[in-house]
Scaffold this active site. Structure first.
Site, short mmCIF file in Angstrom:
data_model
loop_
_atom_site.label_atom_id
_atom_site.label_comp_id
_atom_site.label_asym_id
_atom_site.label_seq_id
_atom_site.Cartn_x
_atom_site.Cartn_y
_atom_site.Cartn_z
N SER A 122 65.83 59.18 92.70
CA SER A 122 66.28 58.04 93.64
C SER A 122 66.86 58.78 95.26
O SER A 122 66.70 58.10 96.20
CB SER A 122 67.09 57.14 93.39
OG SER A 122 68.78 57.87 92.79
N HIS A 143 59.84 55.86 92.32
CA HIS A 143 61.12 55.37 92.03
C HIS A 143 61.30 54.46 91.11
O HIS A 143 61.17 53.22 92.14
CB HIS A 143 61.66 56.15 92.98
CG HIS A 143 63.42 55.45 93.15
ND1 HIS A 143 63.89 54.65 94.47
CD2 HIS A 143 64.13 55.31 91.51
CE1 HIS A 143 65.10 54.41 93.78
NE2 HIS A 143 65.42 54.89 91.97
N GLU A 155 58.17 53.06 93.74
CA GLU A 155 59.03 53.33 95.23
C GLU A 155 58.06 55.20 95.33
O GLU A 155 58.17 55.37 94.08
CB GLU A 155 60.34 54.01 96.26
CG GLU A 155 60.79 53.41 96.51
CD GLU A 155 61.46 53.39 97.16
OE1 GLU A 155 62.82 53.04 97.94
OE2 GLU A 155 62.90 54.48 97.04
N ASN A 194 67.61 53.31 99.45
CA ASN A 194 68.65 53.68 99.59
C ASN A 194 69.44 54.26 100.37
O ASN A 194 70.73 54.25 100.93
CB ASN A 194 68.50 54.66 98.43
CG ASN A 194 69.32 54.40 97.04
OD1 ASN A 194 69.78 53.28 96.81
ND2 ASN A 194 68.93 55.65 96.06
#
Ligand code: COA
Length: 661
Positions: A122, A143, A155, A194
């Protein structure tokens, strides 16, 4: 390599994410070798997969039996067995760069040359991980979000040397697993989700640090004003304060300009780390046992939500500046990865990009961090006057038409129509022309099928200071009687509009102005609102249904007090009395009205109309008749196509698609 060639999958790591990813591949028909370093971890993984498959089977969500799917998962302690003949390898070991590199280097030596090796990181750099192999062009980021079986987002991250073909196959593979992949075109810190989440958390912890808001205020605002599924601090507790800290640190090491306050760092190093410790920002029944904290919707009403979220908009915009991902993929990632009801750019357009940039400037001068330097694209759009929904263009385009009449303006921002009283120099006092134009406009909007919600506002410093007193000067009693009937008739046309009407009230709403607001279905008051029935001071009484409506809305005693004294009361008192549905920051009045309008516009139109009709016609009749009306309306609502769709969607656990039929 084409996706058809992928037969054998290898999952390296069988922990929380690893076992879920292995299950996902097996559910999609792949043979999966799941490798870990201890038999206990593998046994536990199989136990959890079995439990999950059983649950899904009970809910009828599997095409095969759990046993059939399980038979395709091969737990192993041998790296060699797992990697040999593998076509696609996904590494899911803890987020430690050296460990990942070691695993990649080993896998590279054992796997066939054609195999793609993906990392489920991540926050770590794909490019650097790829350097541990002799096939950097076949290394990619993939991800998944927790739990992988449920969360739709993946992702897909392109490292510096990742081949386009490998990107293509990985995206196809994610789709084959039933996921919604987004492409992260550059190996940028925190990727999409994130990075944006980090910016939201960063702002929330600084607002607390500086004593601007309390934890409850922030969480209330994020939940109830931004409609996010969790408050920010609730989410930090859920993720783990230490995990959040490391996630942000990792991004900072790779160039994101966050600054972590010492208090947060200390918290991350304490033993109160959130849900897993039984205590973090909130208390939980036991370590690991999550219970949603109870937070009042009202606590956050004074929080400046644009300021709180503007850094997140900015980080997202920087991703566009750097061509890390497309606008659509960023919004999709935010919606699917964070379960936000809107994408970050959709929210920014709703806020107004000028207000976002103003907030960033304010934050920059208050906190002094470079983080708040506006992204180029954001600054450029503001310079060019593309400010979001209100100007018809921001990150997205919106069709806006404006019709300017003598005394009002009508803005078609479909599905919303804004009716704006436009005599600002007279505080929007109601004259005959305005009454005629209001009546004709509301009738027209009622017929216009494109319009789902109407919002009524005032231009300038007031909503409406009442009937034009000048007109009373030479009126006879009979004229006044006729005038009263006329204004009642026009307000009735507004009241009887078959669509929801929201009054967004700022500044004065006096006399006829307050009565006009009371003719609307919902009243949102800005903090600046000052409302009352001052007619007594002119020697007259309210003539646009004020005596009747006030008494029904706030009770006879309070209505008499307001009418006898003719005082103006502030917004918060109006809310206490039940005159206002809610009070919002004056700067956020338009935003709040637009947000509510858009939310209502998503609901089934015919059912809304029926609900409005039954409430309005039922409120003044005997309860038994009202209940009979309700039952008839209930039957009528059930007969709509939207009801069939709504019930079906609920049972299928998806969002309904209402068509207004
Ligand atoms: N009818 C006609 N004109 C009105 C009006 C009304 N109801 N309310 C305000 N205006 C006009 C004012 O006459 C003034 O016009 P001018 O610039 O040509 O003199 C303009 O709007 C601005 O109002 P002003 O009084 O200068 O603003 P303020 O901020 O000092 O005071 C109020 C605002 C609302 C307190 C004051 O205007 C007021 O008491 N208005 C009448 C409210 C009322 O009684 N409404 C019930 C009518 S049934």
């Amino acid at each position: 390599m084409s996706i058809e060639k992928i037969k054998k999958i290898c999952v390296l790591g069988a922990g929380t994410m690893g076992h879920g990813i292995a299950q996902l591949f097996a559910m999609s028909g792949y043979e999966v070798w799941m490798r870990d370093i201890e038999q206990g971890i593998l046994d536990n993984a199989i136990k959890r997969i079995t439990w999950s498959l059983k649950k899904l089977h009970e809910k009828g969500r599997l095409k095969e039996t759990p046993e059939q799917i399980l038979s395709r998962i091969h737990p192993t302690l041998s790296m060699e067995e797992a990697c040999k003949e593998a076509d696609f390898i996904i590494e899911v070991v803890p987020e430690i760069l050296d460990l990942k590199k070691k695993v990649f280097s080993e896998a590279d030596k054992l796997a066939p040359l054609h195999a793609i090796i993906a990392t489920n990181t991540s926050s770590l750099p794909i490019t650097e991980i790829a350097e541990a192999t002799n096939r950097p062009e076949k290394v990619i980021g993939m991800h998944f979000f927790n739990p992988p079986v449920i969360m739709k987002l993946v992702e897909v991250i392109k490292g510096q040397k990742t081949a386009d073909e490998v990107v293509k196959v990985t995206i196809e593979l994610a789709k084959k697993l039933g996921k919604e992949p987004v492409l992260v075109k550059k190996d940028s810190p925190g990727f999409i989700v994130n990075r944006i989440l980090g910016a939201i958390i960063h702002e929330a912890i600084w607002a607390i640090e500086r004593g601007e808001y309390s934890i409850e205020e922030i969480d209330s605002a994020t939940r109830f004003k931004a409609n996010m599924p969790m408050g920010v601090f609730e989410l930090i507790d859920f993720i783990g304060i230490d995990v959040t800290y490391h996630m942000m640190k990792a991004m900072m090491e790779r160039g994101v300009k966050f600054v972590i306050p010492k208090s947060f760092e200390d918290k991350a190093k304490s033993n109160e780390l959130g849900v897993k410790s039984g205590k973090g920002y909130y208390m939980y029944p036991a370590p690991g046992k999550y219970m949603k904290p109870s937070i009042s919707a009202k606590a956050g009403s004074k929080v400046d939500i644009i300021k709180l979220l503007s850094p997140a908009v900015n980080e997202a915009a920087k991703l566009l500046d750097d061509d890390v991902a497309s606008l659509e993929d960023i919004d999709k990632a935010v919606k699917l990865g964070l379960n936000f009801p809107n994408g970050i750019f959709e929210m920014a357009d709703l806020f107004g990009l000028d207000l976002v940039v103003n907030s960033l400037n304010k934050l920059k001068s208050e906190r002094g961090f470079n983080l708040y330097e506006s992204a180029q694209i954001l600054a450029k759009m503001v310079q060019e006057g593309h400010l979001g929904r209100k100007t018809g263009k921001g990150f997205y385009e919106y069709k806006i038409e404006e019709k300017v009449l003598d005394t009002i303006k009508v803005r078609y921002e479909l599905p919303i129509a804004w009716v704006i009283l436009n005599r600002p120099d007279k505080l929007n006092a109601l004259n005959n022309k305005m009454l005629d134009e209001l009546e004709a406009t509301f009738k027209e909007l009622d017929r216009d099928e494109r319009v789902r919600v109407i919002i009524l506002m005032g231009e300038g410093k007031a909503f409406c200071a009442g009937a034009d007193v000048k007109a009373f000067e030479n009126m006879t009693g009979v004229d006044a009687f006729k005038f009263s009937r006329r204004i009642q008739e026009v307000f009735e046309a507004i009241e009887k509009t078959s669509k929801p009407v929201i009054a967004a009230v700022h500044g004065y709403a006096l006399g006829g102005g307050l009565e006009l607001a009371m003719a609307c279905d919902i009243r949102i008051f800005a903090e600046s609102a000052l409302v009352g029935q001052p007619e007594i001071n002119l020697g007259i009484i309210p003539g646009a249904a004020g005596t009747q409506k006030l008494a029904r809305l706030i009770g006879v005693g309070k209505a008499k007090e307001l009418i006898f004294l003719g005082d103006m009361i502030p917004a918060d008192e109006a809310e206490r009395l039940g005159l206002a549905n809610k009070v919002v920051l004056t700067s956020e009045l338009e935003l709040e009205a637009r947000k509510m309008g858009l939310r209502i516009a998503e609901k089934p139109a015919l059912t809304l109309m029926i609900a409005k009709y039954i409430i309005d016609y039922g409120k003044d009749v005997a309860e038994a008749i009202g209940k009979a009306l309700e039952a008839l309306g209930f039957g009528l609502a059930r007969s709509t196509e939207d009801a069939t769709e709504g019930i079906k969607a609920f049972l299928e656990k998806r969002k309904p698609k209402f068509t207004g039929k």
